[in-house]
Design a protein around this motif. Structure first.
Motif, short mmCIF file in Angstrom:
data_model
loop_
_atom_site.label_atom_id
_atom_site.label_comp_id
_atom_site.label_asym_id
_atom_site.label_seq_id
_atom_site.Cartn_x
_atom_site.Cartn_y
_atom_site.Cartn_z
N LYS A 5 0.84 -1.20 0.00
CA LYS A 5 0.00 0.00 0.00
C LYS A 5 0.88 1.25 0.00
CE LYS A 5 -0.34 0.23 5.06
NZ LYS A 5 0.40 1.50 5.20
N GLU A 6 0.26 2.39 -0.24
CA GLU A 6 1.00 3.65 -0.23
C GLU A 6 1.36 4.03 1.20
OE1 GLU A 6 0.14 8.17 -1.77
OE2 GLU A 6 -0.06 6.51 -3.19
N ILE A 7 2.60 4.43 1.40
CA ILE A 7 3.07 4.74 2.75
C ILE A 7 3.00 6.25 3.01
CG2 ILE A 7 4.60 2.74 2.80
CD1 ILE A 7 6.96 4.68 2.32
N THR A 8 2.98 6.60 4.30
CA THR A 8 2.99 8.00 4.72
C THR A 8 4.41 8.46 4.96
OG1 THR A 8 2.86 7.42 7.08
CG2 THR A 8 0.76 7.63 5.86
N ARG A 9 4.59 9.76 5.21
CA ARG A 9 5.92 10.29 5.53
C ARG A 9 6.49 9.63 6.79
NH1 ARG A 9 7.60 15.53 3.58
NH2 ARG A 9 6.30 16.18 1.84
N LYS A 10 5.61 9.46 7.78
CA LYS A 10 6.05 8.85 9.04
C LYS A 10 6.53 7.42 8.80
CE LYS A 10 4.56 7.98 13.80
NZ LYS A 10 3.44 8.09 14.77
N GLU A 11 5.79 6.69 7.99
CA GLU A 11 6.19 5.32 7.69
C GLU A 11 7.48 5.30 6.87
OE1 GLU A 11 1.89 2.98 7.49
OE2 GLU A 11 2.51 4.26 5.81
N ALA B 11 9.12 14.75 -0.58
CA ALA B 11 8.34 13.97 -1.54
C ALA B 11 8.63 14.48 -2.94
CB ALA B 11 6.85 14.08 -1.24
N GLU C 223 6.49 8.01 -8.05
CA GLU C 223 6.31 8.69 -6.77
C GLU C 223 7.23 8.08 -5.73
OE1 GLU C 223 2.04 8.47 -6.03
OE2 GLU C 223 1.92 10.56 -6.72
N TYR D 151 9.67 9.02 -1.80
CA TYR D 151 10.13 9.88 -0.72
C TYR D 151 11.66 9.83 -0.69
CZ TYR D 151 5.42 9.97 1.34
OH TYR D 151 4.07 10.15 1.57
N LYS E 82 6.69 5.39 -2.91
CA LYS E 82 5.52 5.66 -2.07
C LYS E 82 4.66 4.41 -1.96
CE LYS E 82 4.93 10.66 -2.51
NZ LYS E 82 4.04 11.76 -2.92
N LYS E 83 4.55 3.67 -3.05
CA LYS E 83 3.78 2.44 -3.00
C LYS E 83 4.65 1.31 -2.46
CE LYS E 83 0.93 -0.79 -5.61
NZ LYS E 83 0.36 -1.20 -6.90
#
Length: 453
Positions: free
Chosen positions: A220-226, A247, A255, A257, A276-277
């Motif tokens: 799945k797409e991750i967040t900045r924290k992840e 980003a 996409e 980070y 990101k994914k």
């Protein structure tokens, strides 16, 4: 008395802090200067290659024989590849420069396809000749615009580091004031109109750059924290003193980070790009100083293999290993049904002073890995393929392998490793039609170490 001691301690602390800040500042300046020099060298090399490319295309217009035209077009193809490489070394990740890259790709593909055919039996058509004339005109225009940007950089003492800062500016104010960015955007805009006007002939099929959309990513797409947590996991920096996350901007082909970590224990800066994914690592760079080697290349391989296993990559085997400047570089490739899949490659750098993982490149793997990849049955036998190899080659090893040819197509081949005198070669014969796809000379430092497989 106590007051004097407290004042002395505070003064010592102040001096120590100032010295640390000064050292940190000097280190940052040194890194910035090195980065700036690399950017300038890449841009100057790009200018030179476009200059030579323009001249080389021009000379083909006066050629009429296969003996002179084929090598000239092959040289055009080589120059476009080098120009592509230098574009990749400029800080343009956050700015669309796709049209220029696409234009270089199309020139290279046209030149390659024309150079490898039998020009005695199938000479240049009038349409192809007109294409060369158009390409010459287009390349001249791009050359002149690049020279203009180069003059602005020189006359105004502009820095590529400012370009990188401007592109990363989320408000975009500094982008509007940067002459280098304006110049490059103008080039890309003009190249787009050039590409729309240019005709490459009815037999030309544009082969775009290698697919870098990572369409087969899992997760799945991750967040900045992840992204930060994954960055700490993959780099081994659990006690980061400072962390920054960026980003990708609009225009990037995928996409991701970018995470920078500064280790609290060593002070080293480590950068990592994550998709990101799924949060898959694309690159890891730790440019720390590596001391004298205390472990061998074989021990370094064990560290790289363990790291690969911990990351969850399966069915991969060592393809080659190299040592330079006390660093071991190990390339692993996917193996499926006993066939090596060379496009699915991961490179790992190990510091041979203590076994740390200081670099990773999984770009090729992420672009090309496909769990559903099907490997067709060879149309010719191994013996039939071996007949295509010169009798002067003493064959030592043979296997089936998938490689990417010069047209970015994955092809199943018979791979033969053999020697001629003191030199070792890898020869790939197409398992479908028996054509020789590629021949590589293996320098001593690049040979696979059998004792680590």
């Amino acid at each position: 008395m106590i007051r004097n001691i407290v004042i002395a301690v505070l003064l010592i602390g102040l001096v120590g802090t100032a010295y640390w800040a000064y050292q940190d500042h000097q280190e940052k300046i040194a890194i910035m200067n090195q980065t700036e020099n690399n950017y300038q060298r890449a841009f100057n090399d790009l200018n030179y290659q476009i200059d030579v490319l323009n001249d080389k295309i021009g000379t083909t217009l006066a050629m009429n024989t296969k003996d002179s035209l084929s090598p000239a077009l092959a040289e055009v193809w080589r120059l476009t590849s080098e120009a592509h490489n230098n574009v990749g070394h400029l800080p343009l990740t956050l700015m669309p420069f796709h049209e220029t890259e696409k234009f270089l790709t199309n020139i290279g593909d046209f030149a390659y396809k024309t150079s490898v055919r039998d020009l005695d039996k199938s000479p240049l058509s009038d349409e192809e000749y007109n294409t060369l004339k158009a390409l010459y005109s287009d390349a001249t225009e791009i050359r002149d615009e690049l020279r203009s940007v180069q003059r602005k950089i020189s006359d105004n003492d502009l820095r590529w580091m400012d370009v990188e800062t401007a592109l990363a500016d989320t408000k975009g104010d500094s982008q509007r004031d940067n002459q280098v960015i304006d110049g490059l955007k103008t080039i890309d805009k003009n190249v787009k109109s050039i590409g729309q006007k240019s005709e490459y002939g009815p037999t030309f099929t544009s082969v775009e750059e290698k697919n870098i959309d990572y369409k087969n990513l899992s997760g799945k797409e991750i967040t900045r924290k992840e992204a930060i947590e994954l960055a700490k996991k993959y780099t081994g920096v659990s006690n980061a003193k400072t962390v920054s996350v960026t980003a990708n901007k609009d225009g990037s082909k995928y996409e991701f980070y970018h995470v920078n970590l500064k280790s609290a224990s060593t002070g080293n800066m480590i950068g990592i790009d994550l998709t990101k994914k799924g949060g898959h690592p694309i690159y890891i760079i730790n440019d720390r100083q590596v001391s004298d080697a205390k472990i061998g290349l074989n021990d370094g391989y064990k560290k790289a293999r363990q790291y690969l296993n911990n990351m969850g990559y399966q069915n991969m085997e060592l393809f080659e290993s190299t040592q330079y400047n006390n660093v071991g570089v190990y390339t692993f490739v996917t193996v499926k049904d006993q066939v090596r899949i060379y496009p699915e490659a991961i490179r790992i750098k190990v510091a041979l002073d203590n076994g740390d993982i200081i670099g990773l490149g999984a770009d090729d793997y992420l672009q090309n890995h496909d769990k559903e990849r099907k490997i067709n049955k060879p149309a010719i036998t191994e013996k039939e393929a071996e007949k295509q190899i010169s009798g002067k080659v003493m064959i030592m090893e043979k296997r089936l392998a998938v490689i990417t040819n010069n047209l970015y197509e994955d092809v199943l081949c018979y791979e033969f490793m053999g020697t001629v005198g003191d030199d070792t070669y890898r020869i790939f014969i197409n398992a479908e039609n028996g054509h020789e796809e590629k021949v590589e000379i293996m320098h001593e430092a690049r040979k696979v170490y059998d004792d680590v497989s």
